[in-house]
Write an enzyme that holds these catalytic residues in place. Structure first.
Site, short mmCIF file in Angstrom:
data_model
loop_
_atom_site.label_atom_id
_atom_site.label_comp_id
_atom_site.label_asym_id
_atom_site.label_seq_id
_atom_site.Cartn_x
_atom_site.Cartn_y
_atom_site.Cartn_z
N VAL A 211 0.84 -1.20 0.00
CA VAL A 211 0.00 0.00 0.00
C VAL A 211 0.88 1.25 0.00
O VAL A 211 0.41 2.35 0.30
CB VAL A 211 -0.96 0.03 1.21
N ARG A 213 4.18 2.36 -2.50
CA ARG A 213 4.37 2.80 -3.88
C ARG A 213 4.70 1.58 -4.73
O ARG A 213 5.40 0.67 -4.29
CB ARG A 213 5.51 3.83 -3.98
N ASP A 237 -2.18 -2.73 -4.07
CA ASP A 237 -3.00 -1.55 -4.32
C ASP A 237 -2.27 -0.55 -5.19
O ASP A 237 -2.88 0.39 -5.70
CB ASP A 237 -3.40 -0.90 -3.00
N GLU A 242 0.57 2.40 -13.72
CA GLU A 242 -0.85 2.52 -13.41
C GLU A 242 -1.57 3.29 -14.52
O GLU A 242 -1.05 4.32 -14.96
CB GLU A 242 -1.04 3.24 -12.06
N HIS A 261 -5.30 1.43 -6.72
CA HIS A 261 -4.74 2.56 -5.96
C HIS A 261 -5.85 3.28 -5.20
O HIS A 261 -6.04 4.50 -5.33
CB HIS A 261 -4.02 3.53 -6.90
N SER A 263 -6.70 2.23 -1.64
CA SER A 263 -6.75 1.78 -0.25
C SER A 263 -7.05 2.91 0.73
O SER A 263 -7.64 2.67 1.78
CB SER A 263 -5.42 1.11 0.13
#
Length: 305
Positions: A211, A213, A237, A242, A261, A263
């Site tokens: 959670v 990077r 996450d 991305e 992404h 959380s």
């Protein structure tokens, strides 16, 4: 933003208009916290004194020119602590209680009795001892888990972790952990810290949660490690690319939970981010110390670690 608009000239812009909007601006609220547009527009920042980013991580804006400048950088530390901790507890429970398989069996209409695991007494290493890591530690301890931390320096008397190991000894301490939670800031020292060597040091059956990077992890090494069973499962996450590419094996690997992404993103989070900036703006305007001032050489807000 209305109180700010009453006290200052406010310009709203997208990435392609950032350079023009920066000319003559004293402060920048970077609401799109994943944007890297500031680097390209930096030459237009002719009187900029303060940048606030709407995230805890500041790596998108820590390019050399800003790092070496006199511009103050603040972040949104504190907004996401509780929600990310709840996410981590949730995915740990999901793994231990085998929720994913229960959903699959329900869809198949199959009644298949199984036994599941307790989380109480399981050992957790939280890599990253800032406010988010500390909130995770407190929540997991409240659930009966045995939690230790990993940060820049080792110590044995930490109020939240008890024992904190030095990140220089990562592989040494992974072998005894049932769960490993990555929440460290992205710096030159932490980039790629979870690589083939680190995953090989995990014990069979361990679970990995990221959670922090995406770039903390060497993704190809993680995929190979999951196929080899170390770790046995992962909740991810954040990713180095991305959105996660459609052809990534992580989408369909057994034991892998992918979330986009999110959380820390609970109902009302956007309002809270603006409120934090508005409070800091009032401090800045009145000459009071700003909240969450980032040490630009370290890459995060120092908190005693």
């Amino acid at each position: 933003m209305k109180p700010i608009e009453a006290a200052a000239v406010v310009r709203y812009t997208r990435e392609d208009g950032l350079a023009e909007a920066l000319r003559g601006a004293d402060a920048l609220f970077l609401y799109d916290f994943l944007s890297t547009a500031l680097r390209a527009a930096w030459s237009a920042a002719d009187r900029l004194r303060w940048v606030h980013i709407a995230s805890a991580g500041v790596d998108p804006v820590l390019f050399p020119a800003l790092r070496d400048s006199d511009v103050v950088l603040t972040n949104s530390r504190g907004v996401f602590d509780d929600s990310i901790a709840e996410y981590v507890l949730g995915v740990i429970l999901a793994f231990a209680k085998d929720f994913a398989r229960s959903v699959d069996l329900q869809r198949q209409g199959r009644w298949l009795h199984r036994e599941t695991e307790r989380i109480a007494g399981k050992r957790v290493l939280v890599v990253g001892t800032g406010p988010i890591g500390r909130t995770i530690a407190r929540m997991l301890r409240a659930a009966g888990m045995s939690v230790s931390g990993m940060g820049r320096r080792a110590r044995d008397d930490d109020p939240d972790f008890g024992t904190v190991y030095s990140s220089a000894e990562l592989t040494r301490h992974l072998s005894g952990m049932d769960y490993v939670v990555a929440v460290a800031p992205l710096t030159e020292q932490t980039k790629g810290m979870f690589d083939a060597e680190a995953f090989a040091a995990m014990k069979p059956g361990a679970r990995f949660v990221n959670v922090g990077r995406g770039e903390l992890v060497v993704t190809s090494d993680l995929i190979d490690a999951l196929r080899a069973g170390r770790p046995a499962a992962a909740a991810l996450d954040v990713f180095d690319t991305e959105p996660l590419p459609p052809d990534s094996p992580l989408w369909t690997m057994e034991g892998v939970l992918v979330s986009p992404h999110m959380s820390g993103d609970v109902i009302g989070w956007r309002t809270t981010l603006v409120e934090l900036f508005a409070e800091n703006f009032q401090r800045w305007q009145s000459g009071r110390p700003l909240r969450n001032v980032v040490n630009k050489q370290l890459g995060y807000v120092p908190s005693g670690d």
